[in-house]
Design an enzyme around this catalytic site. Structure first.
Site, PDB file in Angstrom:
ATOM      1  N   GLY A  90       0.836  -1.193   0.000  1.00 53.28           N
ATOM      2  CA  GLY A  90       0.000   0.000   0.000  1.00 53.28           C
ATOM      3  C   GLY A  90       0.870   1.241   0.000  1.00 53.28           C
ATOM      4  O   GLY A  90       1.626   1.474   0.941  1.00 53.28           O
ATOM      5  N   LEU A  91       0.785   2.041  -1.056  1.00 51.88           N
ATOM      6  CA  LEU A  91       1.625   3.227  -1.212  1.00 51.88           C
ATOM      7  C   LEU A  91       0.780   4.485  -1.106  1.00 51.88           C
ATOM      8  O   LEU A  91      -0.104   4.723  -1.922  1.00 51.88           O
ATOM      9  CB  LEU A  91       2.344   3.198  -2.563  1.00 51.88           C
ATOM     10  CG  LEU A  91       3.429   2.128  -2.721  1.00 51.88           C
ATOM     11  CD1 LEU A  91       3.897   2.056  -4.166  1.00 51.88           C
ATOM     12  CD2 LEU A  91       4.604   2.409  -1.798  1.00 51.88           C
ATOM     13  N   SER A  92       1.070   5.299  -0.093  1.00 55.99           N
ATOM     14  CA  SER A  92       0.349   6.559   0.105  1.00 55.99           C
ATOM     15  C   SER A  92       1.053   7.725  -0.558  1.00 55.99           C
ATOM     16  O   SER A  92       0.476   8.802  -0.706  1.00 55.99           O
ATOM     17  CB  SER A  92       0.220   6.841   1.600  1.00 55.99           C
ATOM     18  OG  SER A  92       1.506   7.039   2.172  1.00 55.99           O
ATOM     19  N   GLY A  93       2.315   7.528  -0.939  1.00 63.48           N
ATOM     20  CA  GLY A  93       3.116   8.624  -1.457  1.00 63.48           C
ATOM     21  C   GLY A  93       4.021   9.224  -0.408  1.00 63.48           C
ATOM     22  O   GLY A  93       4.699  10.215  -0.664  1.00 63.48           O
ATOM     23  N   GLY A  94       4.059   8.630   0.784  1.00 59.22           N
ATOM     24  CA  GLY A  94       4.931   9.098   1.852  1.00 59.22           C
ATOM     25  C   GLY A  94       6.185   8.253   1.960  1.00 59.22           C
ATOM     26  O   GLY A  94       6.321   7.207   1.319  1.00 59.22           O
ATOM     27  N   LEU A 118      -4.784   3.509  -2.910  1.00 59.25           N
ATOM     28  CA  LEU A 118      -6.230   3.688  -2.844  1.00 59.25           C
ATOM     29  C   LEU A 118      -6.570   5.147  -3.121  1.00 59.25           C
ATOM     30  O   LEU A 118      -6.027   6.050  -2.486  1.00 59.25           O
ATOM     31  CB  LEU A 118      -6.761   3.286  -1.469  1.00 59.25           C
ATOM     32  CG  LEU A 118      -6.515   1.843  -1.025  1.00 59.25           C
ATOM     33  CD1 LEU A 118      -7.187   1.597   0.327  1.00 59.25           C
ATOM     34  CD2 LEU A 118      -7.016   0.845  -2.054  1.00 59.25           C
ATOM     35  N   CYS A 132     -11.027   3.188   9.340  1.00 61.96           N
ATOM     36  CA  CYS A 132     -10.528   3.186   7.971  1.00 61.96           C
ATOM     37  C   CYS A 132      -9.587   2.009   7.736  1.00 61.96           C
ATOM     38  O   CYS A 132      -9.649   1.355   6.692  1.00 61.96           O
ATOM     39  CB  CYS A 132      -9.817   4.509   7.672  1.00 61.96           C
ATOM     40  SG  CYS A 132      -9.332   4.707   5.950  1.00 61.96           S
ATOM     41  N   CYS A 136      -6.215  12.757   7.177  1.00 62.59           N
ATOM     42  CA  CYS A 136      -6.200  13.010   5.736  1.00 62.59           C
ATOM     43  C   CYS A 136      -7.352  13.923   5.341  1.00 62.59           C
ATOM     44  O   CYS A 136      -7.220  14.740   4.426  1.00 62.59           O
ATOM     45  CB  CYS A 136      -6.248  11.693   4.967  1.00 62.59           C
ATOM     46  SG  CYS A 136      -7.779  10.750   5.159  1.00 62.59           S
TER      47      CYS A 136
END
Length: 409
Positions: free
Chosen positions: A40-44, A66, A127, A237
């Site tokens: 899972g990649l959030s961009g952080g 996501l 979540c 978020c």
């Protein structure tokens, strides 16, 4: 908007930056079974390094992001761009899953409803259970035939097949996967993960569980990851997306003026909506009084914020419902636990006594309920927040605070 072409991944020395990183890589390299995983990649930086470590350890990695919210905002534009860039650097596929409808129904709508009812909801744990891990595992299984996911959470899992012995717990835990705190006390996120199931724990990997945030940054720079120096979000978020939590609430809930009162009913001020207050709050009340006042209750029916001096604000016990016993079976008698009632609060000693569940909890297939009796008075026990139970570093379980009482209640 197309992501910019990222810098290529730096050549990485086979000597990791710290012993903790070396241990993490060894653990990943020795993982039993098929080494295929969706990250899972959030961009952080945290999720980015998790993916990089898995790639270096020899795993077949697929990046998964996501898409949770529409419109302009860091979590739905910059995050996607950085996640795509990381996948380019690591030379792994990147998939974007449209989870907006699920996020709206499970998180946004439930959050608004909670504030309307006078509670302070905890969207992050919900979540994790109902959106993030559920959506990632479901999509990865259906589209990629993958049965494992990894994330950048600072937490640990002691899988039942692991060689190291499991911690002895106050109840039956034989054959269970155990959730543990991350070793970085300042970043530990186990509080938000208490509601995961045994089935999910069996399929999840937390590569950063034994690293500190400083080690994560250091290792990300060693890799040359584009997110190595990216600033960390300090809020939900939703708050990032709307600019502030107040802006989010104002978007969904019209201002509704009411009274701020003492526990005896004396009016001491006015407010523009109980949703802007939380239990234990002292600053920003807009009330001039002879001594500092703290919020002790939000009365949704009367649209009142109830306040009291600190000497009257302490509470002895609370009722916790919808309890999920994650690392042990539900106890049948009173047990001693350490309890965390806020993410940034430290654990406190309490006695946990099982009590009869409500019809609502039973209908929701959450039949476990308990009363926590604290050794010392607590001042920020908030309905809607989670109470998470620990034995040393192991998460026993947790649930949502439903009712807060004094000793005589």
């Amino acid at each position: 908007m197309q992501p910019p072409i990222p810098a290529p991944l730096k050549h990485v020395s086979r000597t990791p930056a710290t012993p903790a990183v070396a241990k993490a890589l060894t653990r990943l390299q020795c993982w039993p079974g098929e080494q295929r995983v969706a990250v899972g990649l959030s961009g952080g930086v945290d999720s980015s390094l998790s993916a990089a470590l898995l790639v270096e350890a020899g795993w077949q990695v697929e990046g998964l992001t996501l898409w949770l919210m529409s419109g302009k905002g860091a979590c739905c534009s910059d995050g996607l761009i950085d996640a795509a860039g990381i996948c380019e650097q690591l030379k792994i596929p990147h998939h974007v899953v449209d989870s907006r409808a699920t996020f709206q129904a499970e998180i946004v709508d439930q959050l608004v409803q909670g504030y309307q009812q006078g509670v302070t909801p905890l969207p992050c744990s919900r979540c994790n259970r109902s959106v993030k891990f559920a959506e990632m595992l479901s999509w990865a299984k259906k589209e990629l035939q993958l049965h494992r996911v990894a994330t950048g959470h600072y937490a640990r899992i002691r899988h039942r097949e692991d060689p190291e012995p499991q911690q002895a717990l106050p109840g039956d835990s034989i054959g269970r996967h155990q959730l543990l705190r991350g070793l970085d006390q300042n970043k530990d996120q186990s509080y938000f993960l208490y509601d995961l199931s045994q089935d999910v724990l069996a399929k999840v990997i937390f590569p950063l569980g034994e690293l500190t945030k400083a080690e994560t940054r250091q290792e990300a720079e060693r890799y040359g990851l584009r997110t190595a120096k990216k600033e960390e979000s300090q809020d939900l978020c939703l708050a990032d997306h709307y600019g502030s939590m107040k802006a989010f609430l104002d978007n969904y809930l019209p201002a509704r003026q009411g009274e701020i009162v003492l526990q005896d009913g004396k009016v001491v001020g006015e407010h523009d909506g109980i949703e802007h207050f939380t239990i234990g709050q002292r600053k920003g009340l807009g009330v001039a009084w002879r001594e500092p006042l703290h919020v002790v209750q939000l009365d949704a029916a009367a649209n009142r914020v109830i306040v009291a001096p600190r000497a009257e604000a302490g509470r002895d016990n609370c009722v916790v419902g919808a309890v999920n016993w994650i690392s042990m079976a539900p106890p049948s008698t009173t047990i001693n636990v350490e309890v965390q009632v806020r993410y940034r609060s430290g654990p406190v000693a309490a006695q946990l006594t099982p009590i009869e569940a409500t019809a609502e909890d039973i209908a929701a297939d959450r039949p476990h309920r308990c009363r926590l009796t604290f050794n010392e008075k607590q001042f920020s026990i908030t309905p809607g927040q989670a109470a998470v139970f620990y034995a040393a570093d192991t998460v026993l379980g947790g649930g949502l605070i439903q009712q807060v009482n004094t000793a005589s209640s």
